[in-house]
Each structure stands twice: as structure tokens, then as C-alpha cells.
Design an enzyme around this catalytic site. Sequence first.
Site, PDB file in Angstrom:
ATOM      1  N   ASP A   1       0.825  -1.202   0.000  1.00 46.48           N
ATOM      2  CA  ASP A   1       0.000   0.000   0.000  1.00 46.48           C
ATOM      3  C   ASP A   1       0.867   1.265   0.000  1.00 46.48           C
ATOM      4  O   ASP A   1       2.020   1.256   0.416  1.00 46.48           O
ATOM      5  CB  ASP A   1      -0.894  -0.019   1.254  1.00 46.48           C
ATOM      6  CG  ASP A   1      -2.033   0.982   1.195  1.00 46.48           C
ATOM      7  OD1 ASP A   1      -2.313   1.512   0.094  1.00 46.48           O
ATOM      8  OD2 ASP A   1      -2.651   1.240   2.241  1.00 46.48           O
TER       9      ASP A   1
ATOM     10  N   SER B   1      -6.559  -6.144  -6.562  1.00 48.06           N
ATOM     11  CA  SER B   1      -7.717  -6.754  -5.893  1.00 48.06           C
ATOM     12  C   SER B   1      -8.940  -6.713  -6.799  1.00 48.06           C
ATOM     13  O   SER B   1      -9.000  -5.931  -7.765  1.00 48.06           O
ATOM     14  CB  SER B   1      -8.027  -6.002  -4.598  1.00 48.06           C
ATOM     15  OG  SER B   1      -8.665  -4.773  -4.910  1.00 48.06           O
ATOM     16  N   THR B   2      -9.934  -7.508  -6.458  1.00 44.72           N
ATOM     17  CA  THR B   2     -11.187  -7.512  -7.223  1.00 44.72           C
ATOM     18  C   THR B   2     -11.864  -6.142  -7.144  1.00 44.72           C
ATOM     19  O   THR B   2     -12.667  -5.791  -8.007  1.00 44.72           O
ATOM     20  CB  THR B   2     -12.142  -8.583  -6.667  1.00 44.72           C
ATOM     21  OG1 THR B   2     -12.186  -8.490  -5.232  1.00 44.72           O
ATOM     22  CG2 THR B   2     -11.688  -9.981  -7.067  1.00 44.72           C
TER      23      THR B   2
ATOM     24  N   ASN C   1     -10.136  -3.297  -7.270  1.00 48.21           N
ATOM     25  CA  ASN C   1      -9.337  -2.302  -8.007  1.00 48.21           C
ATOM     26  C   ASN C   1      -9.928  -1.951  -9.374  1.00 48.21           C
ATOM     27  O   ASN C   1      -9.546  -0.937  -9.981  1.00 48.21           O
ATOM     28  CB  ASN C   1      -7.895  -2.790  -8.171  1.00 48.21           C
ATOM     29  CG  ASN C   1      -7.086  -2.715  -6.869  1.00 48.21           C
ATOM     30  OD1 ASN C   1      -6.133  -3.452  -6.708  1.00 48.21           O
ATOM     31  ND2 ASN C   1      -7.445  -1.838  -5.960  1.00 48.21           N
TER      32      ASN C   1
ATOM     33  N   ILE D   1      -7.129  -5.126   6.634  1.00 49.35           N
ATOM     34  CA  ILE D   1      -6.773  -6.372   5.936  1.00 49.35           C
ATOM     35  C   ILE D   1      -7.211  -6.310   4.472  1.00 49.35           C
ATOM     36  O   ILE D   1      -6.616  -6.936   3.605  1.00 49.35           O
ATOM     37  CB  ILE D   1      -7.414  -7.585   6.651  1.00 49.35           C
ATOM     38  CG1 ILE D   1      -6.959  -7.643   8.113  1.00 49.35           C
ATOM     39  CG2 ILE D   1      -7.063  -8.901   5.937  1.00 49.35           C
ATOM     40  CD1 ILE D   1      -5.469  -7.742   8.313  1.00 49.35           C
TER      41      ILE D   1
END
Length: 256
Positions: free
Chosen positions: A33, A78-79, A81, A211
Site C-alpha cells: 500500500d 484486488s477484485t 481495483n 486487511i
Amino acid sequence: MEAKSVFSNKKDTNTEQKLDMDRIPAHIAIIMDGNGRWAQARHLPRVAGHKQGMQTVKKVTIAASDLGVKVLSLYAFSTENWKRPATEVNYLMQLPIRFFKTFVPDLVKHNVKVMVMGDITRLPAETQQAVKDAIKDTADCDGMILNFALNYGSRDEITRAVQAIATAAQDGQLDPTTITEQTISDHLMSSPLGELADPDLLIRTSGEERISNFMLWQIAYSELEFVPEHWPDFDGEALKRAIIGFQGRHRRFGGL
Ligand SMILES: Cc1cc(N2CCCCCC2)n2ncc(-c3ccc(F)cc3)c2n1
């Protein structure tokens, strides 16, 4: 036997903190991140942070391999994004291609095997091909596994596992009364990692303590390290500091 140790050369530690080379976590997972904030702080476009973040992936991969880490899982896309601006998503989809073209020979030299968790069928064809090529070209490596989470979401992963288990039960291939935690683990995208599927240490960079739908099942007993560095500023020394933090804790696995 006296543990082998490597001093962290970071001068801001007020105690002699040593890295115990005999207690390196086997599986480290990282939520990378802070790339956008890194760029913003430098008045650069967000994609400049992703570009620099790719260089950090290369640096940290070699550092982890040299320390004897067995699996390094990196949350690359990630899904969620897909909701980002199309220009940023298009740039991100080019990164696996650039990675393959510029870094796979180094991975082979360090005996690092590439693995991917996620639904790559949604990725652009060229990106899918680069991922498949990286996996193929490193398939014979038996050193550290570099496990990219790409178009990955833990709830999606668990949902797919439940669907597969329910279908097997419906087809009479599985007695529901025999379902165990291992049954679920075996149906997750991390199952090819076997005994190494569950991270010993989860690191998140850039100070956020969330998370974010990453390996929710697998991190049940993981130690969590939230570090201040934005991902582009993370490096081998920061990795050692996080591992020293991990080694400083007594791990109970739910027991005393
Ligand atoms: C989408 C995306 C973004 C991406 N970032 C660079 C690192 C910072 C965080 C996000 C941006 N990186 N870094 C490496 C890959 C990759 C993925 C699969 C693969 F087989 C080879 C390389 C990657 N993929």
C-alpha cells in the site's frame, strides 16, 4: 546452538535488535500500500507510484529469497481495483508484462518460482499471457515461491470454494458430514502451497491497519506488522525490521 544473527543497520533502534536467521518466517504476505500517496507527495501522477512500486517488488523479492523465506505473497491487484479510473487500471494491467520482460531472468537466476492467485481470465489477453509465461519460465525453479495475488479477493476465493464443495456434495462426490477446515483450505486458491499456504507474517505498508479482503482464511493465526513506509520506500532493511518484530512475539496458535 547460538542462533546466527544479522544486525539491522537501522540507526534508530534503541536496543540491539538482531535478526535470528534460524527463525525466518516461512511465508510472508504483503499488502503493498501507499503507491499513490508516494507519488502524490512528489507531485507525480499516481502511476509513477505503481512504476516505482514495481522496482520495490524486484528488490524485496531478492531480499526475501536471500533471507530464506519460502513463500512471498504480494497483493498486486484486488477484485475491488477495477473501480479505479480506466487510465490507472490500464497502466496496472501493463505491469505484469513489463515484469515478465525485465525480471524473469533474474528470478530464474535466484531460483524463484512465480505463482498467481486470482481469476486471471478477466485480465487483458496480453496480461494473461505474460502471467502464464512467467509461471512457465520459472516452473523448474524450486527456491522461494513468489505468489502474486492478481484480480484476487478473499471473499471471492471463499465463495468459489463453498460453491465447489457444495457441487461435490450435490453430485455425491463428498459427504457433507466429512467437511473439515482442511476441506475448505484444499479448495482455496492458496492450496497449491500446501503446508505453506498460511502466512506466518502479514505486512501492510503505508500505516493503514486494514486487511482489505486479503487471505482472510489463511491469516487466522498470522502475526500482523503495520509499517509506516509507503511501498515504494520499502526495502530489504524494512523487511528485516518487520521480521525482527515478528520474531519478538511469542506465537501461541490459540494456545497458552
Ligand atoms: C497489476 C500489478 C500491479 C503491480 N504493481 C506494482 C507493485 C505495487 C503495487 C501495485 C502495482 N504489480 N507488480 C508486480 C506485478 C505482477 C503480477 C503478476 C505477475 F505474474 C508478474 C508481476 C504487478 N501486477
